[in-house]
Design an enzyme around this catalytic site. Structure first.
Site, PDB file in Angstrom:
ATOM      1  N   ASN A  13       0.848  -1.188   0.000  1.00 16.27           N
ATOM      2  CA  ASN A  13       0.000   0.000   0.000  1.00 16.27           C
ATOM      3  C   ASN A  13       0.885   1.240   0.000  1.00 16.27           C
ATOM      4  OD1 ASN A  13      -1.815   2.039   0.392  1.00 16.27           O
ATOM      5  ND2 ASN A  13      -2.690   1.215   2.276  1.00 16.27           N
ATOM      6  N   VAL A  14       1.028   1.869  -1.154  1.00 14.43           N
ATOM      7  CA  VAL A  14       1.947   3.000  -1.252  1.00 14.43           C
ATOM      8  C   VAL A  14       1.319   4.315  -0.796  1.00 14.43           C
ATOM      9  CG1 VAL A  14       3.339   1.945  -3.068  1.00 14.43           C
ATOM     10  CG2 VAL A  14       1.397   3.422  -3.697  1.00 14.43           C
TER      11      VAL A  14
ATOM     12  N   TYR B  11      -7.180  17.499  -7.974  1.00 12.33           N
ATOM     13  CA  TYR B  11      -6.363  16.755  -8.940  1.00 12.33           C
ATOM     14  C   TYR B  11      -5.344  17.663  -9.625  1.00 12.33           C
ATOM     15  CZ  TYR B  11      -5.218  13.789 -12.962  1.00 12.33           C
ATOM     16  OH  TYR B  11      -4.553  13.058 -13.915  1.00 12.33           O
TER      17      TYR B  11
ATOM     18  N   LYS C 204      -1.214  17.350  -9.353  1.00 12.38           N
ATOM     19  CA  LYS C 204      -0.367  17.132 -10.522  1.00 12.38           C
ATOM     20  C   LYS C 204       0.568  18.321 -10.765  1.00 12.38           C
ATOM     21  CE  LYS C 204      -1.841  13.033 -11.490  1.00 12.38           C
ATOM     22  NZ  LYS C 204      -0.955  11.861 -11.275  1.00 12.38           N
TER      23      LYS C 204
END
Length: 252
Positions: free
Chosen positions: A64-65, A156, A160
């Site tokens: 689980n990163v 989002y 990014k």
């Protein structure tokens, strides 16, 4: 395909499907031994089997990163497997598009944990085990949403955009150790994960405004990532590459 990555050990996060899976296949086709990371066993197994079926080498890294511990364990699993660590592809993400008024703390936290914090923790863990003389390559998967944004994408787009800042800062800090850090910025690419945000009308509009006249594919993105991870990009660092058919910077 050229075998310029032969003998190098790589970790691709979020490699159970979509861009991550295509990247694992592409790196393996160029000779890398790929640690396939995702949260679900069946997704990881599917990608590993696909790599092996094409004659490549891969192994499962089910971690689980979204946590620092999980990312570190994923990197260390690859290092322990091969006795070296050469390439990190920070691809994992969890995305929800919502109007500003609807953003909930738990949604933002999950997006930040997987899509932003995991990038930093991954860089931290990878650089701890990369050979100081040989160095390595890190490629972060950003998005054209870092360059031009749509409605309902404040979290989002922010994440990014932040990845591009992380990329530049990490490249500045790690260059002396021969570690290159770059990013790719895909436009909307049809994948299992993006289907909820796509429809025929929207896809047709994107195609009509893209100079190359089509949507991108996961293979388009994977090939760009493989280039940045390879010695062909040996003097390329702190850069981002828009892989979008010319959509972002044209107006047709």
């Amino acid at each position: 395909m050229q075998q310029d990555l032969a003998g190098r050990y790589a970790l691709v996060t979020g490699a159970g499907a979509g861009i991550g899976k295509a990247t694992a296949l592409t790196l393996a086709a160029r000779g890398a031994i790929v640690g396939v990371n995702d949260l679900r066993d069946e997704l990881v197994t599917g990608t590993v089997e696909a790599v092996v079926a094409t004659g490549g080498h891969a192994f499962p890294v089910v971690k689980n990163v979204s946590t620092r511990q999980g990312v570190t364990e994923a990197v260390n699993t690859v290092c322990e497997k091969g006795g070296r660590f050469d390439i990190l592809i920070n691809n994992a993400a969890w995305v929800r598009y919502q109007p500003v008024q609807d953003i909930a703390p738990e949604t933002m936290d999950r997006m930040l944990d997987i899509g932003f914090k995991a990038v930093i923790w991954g860089i931290q863990a990878a650089t701890a085990v990369m050979d100081r003389a040989r160095g390595g390559a890190i490629v972060n998967v950003a998005s054209t949403a870092a360059l031009r944004s749509a409605v309902n994408s404040i979290v989002y787009s922010g994440i990014k955009s932040g990845i591009l800042g992380i990329t530049r800062a990490a490249a500045a800090e790690l260059g002396a150790r021969h570690i290159r850090v770059n990013a790719v910025c895909p436009s909307a690419v049809p994948t299992e994960g993006t289907i909820r945000n796509r429809n025929e009308e929207r896809d047709a509009r994107r195609v009509a405004t893209t100079p190359l006249g089509r949507l991108g594919t996961v293979d388009d993105i994977a090939k760009a990532i493989a280039y940045l991870a390879s010695d062909d990009a040996g003097f390329v660092t702190a850069q981002w590459m828009a892989v979008d058919g010319g959509l972002t910077f044209t107006n047709i």
